[in-house]
Motif scaffolding. Structure first.
Motif, short mmCIF file in Angstrom:
data_model
loop_
_atom_site.label_atom_id
_atom_site.label_comp_id
_atom_site.label_asym_id
_atom_site.label_seq_id
_atom_site.Cartn_x
_atom_site.Cartn_y
_atom_site.Cartn_z
N THR A 1 -27.31 -12.09 -0.13
CA THR A 1 -27.28 -13.48 -0.60
C THR A 1 -27.52 -13.54 -2.10
O THR A 1 -28.40 -12.85 -2.62
N LEU A 2 -26.73 -14.35 -2.78
CA LEU A 2 -26.99 -14.71 -4.18
C LEU A 2 -27.34 -16.18 -4.21
O LEU A 2 -26.51 -17.03 -3.84
N ALA A 3 -28.56 -16.52 -4.61
CA ALA A 3 -29.02 -17.91 -4.66
C ALA A 3 -29.29 -18.29 -6.10
O ALA A 3 -30.14 -17.69 -6.76
N VAL A 4 -28.54 -19.26 -6.61
CA VAL A 4 -28.67 -19.71 -7.99
C VAL A 4 -28.84 -21.22 -8.02
O VAL A 4 -28.49 -21.91 -7.05
N PRO A 5 -29.36 -21.77 -9.12
CA PRO A 5 -29.59 -23.22 -9.16
C PRO A 5 -28.32 -24.06 -9.07
O PRO A 5 -28.26 -25.00 -8.26
N GLU A 6 -27.32 -23.74 -9.90
CA GLU A 6 -26.13 -24.59 -9.96
C GLU A 6 -24.89 -23.75 -10.21
O GLU A 6 -24.81 -23.06 -11.23
N LEU A 7 -23.92 -23.85 -9.35
CA LEU A 7 -22.69 -23.09 -9.54
C LEU A 7 -21.73 -23.76 -10.52
O LEU A 7 -20.79 -23.13 -10.98
N ASP A 8 -21.97 -25.06 -10.84
CA ASP A 8 -21.11 -25.69 -11.83
C ASP A 8 -21.63 -25.49 -13.25
O ASP A 8 -21.05 -26.01 -14.21
N VAL A 9 -22.74 -24.78 -13.42
CA VAL A 9 -23.17 -24.30 -14.73
C VAL A 9 -22.46 -22.96 -14.95
O VAL A 9 -22.59 -22.04 -14.15
N ALA A 10 -21.69 -22.89 -16.03
CA ALA A 10 -20.77 -21.76 -16.20
C ALA A 10 -21.46 -20.41 -16.18
O ALA A 10 -20.91 -19.44 -15.67
N TYR A 11 -22.67 -20.32 -16.72
CA TYR A 11 -23.37 -19.04 -16.73
C TYR A 11 -23.52 -18.51 -15.31
O TYR A 11 -23.25 -17.33 -15.04
N PHE A 12 -23.96 -19.36 -14.38
CA PHE A 12 -24.17 -18.90 -13.02
C PHE A 12 -22.86 -18.60 -12.31
O PHE A 12 -22.78 -17.67 -11.48
N ALA A 13 -21.82 -19.35 -12.62
CA ALA A 13 -20.51 -19.07 -12.02
C ALA A 13 -20.00 -17.71 -12.49
O ALA A 13 -19.48 -16.91 -11.70
N GLU A 14 -20.15 -17.43 -13.79
CA GLU A 14 -19.69 -16.16 -14.32
C GLU A 14 -20.54 -15.01 -13.78
O GLU A 14 -20.03 -13.93 -13.47
N LEU A 15 -21.84 -15.24 -13.68
CA LEU A 15 -22.73 -14.22 -13.12
C LEU A 15 -22.37 -13.93 -11.66
O LEU A 15 -22.34 -12.78 -11.23
N ALA A 16 -22.08 -14.99 -10.89
CA ALA A 16 -21.71 -14.82 -9.49
C ALA A 16 -20.45 -13.96 -9.36
O ALA A 16 -20.36 -13.11 -8.46
N LYS A 17 -19.50 -14.15 -10.25
CA LYS A 17 -18.29 -13.33 -10.23
C LYS A 17 -18.64 -11.85 -10.38
O LYS A 17 -18.12 -11.00 -9.65
N HIS A 18 -19.54 -11.55 -11.30
CA HIS A 18 -19.93 -10.15 -11.52
C HIS A 18 -20.72 -9.60 -10.34
O HIS A 18 -20.57 -8.42 -9.98
N VAL A 19 -21.58 -10.43 -9.74
CA VAL A 19 -22.35 -9.98 -8.58
C VAL A 19 -21.41 -9.66 -7.42
O VAL A 19 -21.56 -8.64 -6.74
N MET A 20 -20.42 -10.51 -7.20
CA MET A 20 -19.47 -10.27 -6.11
C MET A 20 -18.67 -9.00 -6.35
O MET A 20 -18.40 -8.23 -5.41
N ALA A 21 -18.29 -8.76 -7.60
CA ALA A 21 -17.54 -7.53 -7.91
C ALA A 21 -18.41 -6.31 -7.68
O ALA A 21 -17.96 -5.30 -7.12
N ALA A 22 -19.68 -6.38 -8.10
CA ALA A 22 -20.59 -5.24 -7.90
C ALA A 22 -20.83 -5.00 -6.41
O ALA A 22 -20.84 -3.85 -5.95
N ALA A 23 -21.04 -6.08 -5.66
CA ALA A 23 -21.27 -5.94 -4.23
C ALA A 23 -20.05 -5.34 -3.54
O ALA A 23 -20.18 -4.50 -2.62
N ASP A 24 -18.87 -5.74 -3.95
CA ASP A 24 -17.64 -5.22 -3.35
C ASP A 24 -17.53 -3.71 -3.57
O ASP A 24 -17.09 -2.99 -2.67
N ARG A 25 -17.95 -3.25 -4.73
CA ARG A 25 -17.92 -1.81 -5.00
C ARG A 25 -18.86 -1.05 -4.07
O ARG A 25 -18.66 0.14 -3.82
N HIS A 26 -19.88 -1.74 -3.58
CA HIS A 26 -20.82 -1.13 -2.63
C HIS A 26 -20.47 -1.45 -1.18
O HIS A 26 -21.24 -1.14 -0.28
N GLY A 27 -19.32 -2.09 -0.95
CA GLY A 27 -18.91 -2.42 0.41
C GLY A 27 -19.71 -3.55 1.02
O GLY A 27 -19.82 -3.65 2.24
N ARG A 28 -20.27 -4.43 0.20
CA ARG A 28 -21.05 -5.57 0.69
C ARG A 28 -20.31 -6.88 0.43
O ARG A 28 -19.52 -6.99 -0.49
#
Length: 362
Positions: free
Chosen positions: A66-93
């Motif tokens: 799970t990635l839990a952030v305050p607001e996904l419409d704040v660009a920083y968190f949206a961009e961070l979420a993209k990187h977290v999903m890419a990293a998780a995908d590399r680990h098969g998660r």
């Protein structure tokens, strides 16, 4: 519709036992090359695919974090979420995204894994949790915290050095001859959140330069959105003498400040310098382009995901029965261990990007 091929079907096709097929899939030793080739040929011929969900459930895991952030419409968190999903995908998660709104009850729900059957661990960026909330969390659920650490030793934490970053941005403004530098989104002395640490970095730079710290130029905001930056900047521009620079504690505030300057018939950097934090994509396309502190968002995501998976792999072979053991930090990661040795502070890099809003290039 044809049924999905099973290990039993592969075994029959290859003329071996299901156990042998499993050994080949898991790359176990002591399987002859002839048998391995026969099994692989059967897998290709039948179009067999490993049932990852079944494997994970047998291991007591879901394969989801799970990635839990305050607001996904704040660009920083949206961009961070993209990187977290890419990293998780590399680990098969797979990543479950949760928006907390900065509400304590929702952050607590994330901290305790919601319904634990759905997630193996949580990456959480809290705003409202107290040190006691973090210190008394369920130790069986691996958690990595982003943002500012509130309870040392409670969980691994990943973030930039906000004091140093704000000090660097303020020193840049001072080097340009600015002295009446207002902090948009600033905090009172002693506050420990991100705004407090960045404001302390600002104060530190002013003190080192022998410049006065004016409390009237440290302006709090209700939220860190475009409109909050525009309102705060507009009010500051009505003062006489007006500030000659805005240190905005995120890019949304800074972009709002640029709008306020435009509406007042002023320009950055001719009349007022403007800096931000986060280096969101919009900062590269605003007019003028925005000087900003760029945290290593990919580094934050990669470090957080790797840490979380280390905790999951070390401590959760049977869900809920073994508390996670602390991983040994890689030698090249600048970590500061907590006093009790249970967690560490992982500091990721940042850099100041000088653009047009403080006299730089596009």
């Amino acid at each position: 519709m044809a049924s999905r091929p099973r290990i039993k079907d592969v075994a029959e096709y290859a003329g071996v036992s299901p156990k042998t097929v499993s050994n080949v899939i898991n790359d176990f030793e002591h399987v002859s090359e002839h048998t391995r080739a026969a099994v692989r040929e059967a897998i290709d011929a039948l179009g067999y695919r490993v049932n990852l969900a079944g494997r994970q459930l047998r291991q007591g895991r879901t394969g989801m974090i799970t990635l839990a952030v305050p607001e996904l419409d704040v660009a920083y968190f949206a961009e961070l979420a993209k990187h977290v999903m890419a990293a998780a995908d590399r680990h098969g998660r797979t990543v479950l995204l949760h928006q907390t709104g900065g509400v304590r009850e929702r952050e607590l729900a994330a901290l305790h894994g919601f319904d634990a059957q759905f997630t193996d661990g949580v990456i959480l960026s809290p705003l409202s949790l107290t040190p006691r909330d973090l210190a008394t969390r369920d130790a069986h659920l691996p958690v990595v915290l982003l943002g500012e650490r509130q309870a040392p030793g409670s969980a691994d934490h990943v973030g930039i050095d906000n004091v140093a970053a704000a000090r660097e941005a303020t020193e840049h403004l001072l080097a340009r001859g600015r002295r009446a530098i207002a902090v948009v989104g600033g905090a009172a002395r002693g506050r420990q959140g991100t705004d407090g640490l960045r404001t302390e970095g600002y104060r530190s730079a002013l003190r080192a330069a022998g410049a006065p710290v004016r409390q009237d130029l440290i302006v709090p905001v209700d939220a860190y959105h475009w409109q909050d930056g525009a309102r705060a900047a507009a009010a500051l521009l009505e003062r006489r003498p007006r500030p000659d620079a805005f240190l905005c504690l995120n890019d949304h505030l800074a972009l709002g400040a640029l709008r306020a300057l435009y509406e007042a018939g002023l320009r950055a950097p001719d009349d007022v310098d403007v800096t931000g934090f986060d280096d969101i994509e919009a900062s590269r396309f605003s007019i003028p382009t925005l000087t900003t502190i760029a945290p290593d968002k990919r580094g934050i995501a990669d470090t957080a995901v790797s840490l979380l998976i280390e905790r999951i792999d070390q401590g959760r072979t049977d869900r809920g029965t073994t508390a996670p053991a602390p991983p040994a930090p890689p030698a090249d990661r600048p970590d500061r261990a907590a006093p009790d040795g249970t967690a560490a502070d992982h500091v990721v890099g940042h850099r100041l990007i000088v653009r047009e809003s403080t006299g730089g290039c596009f």
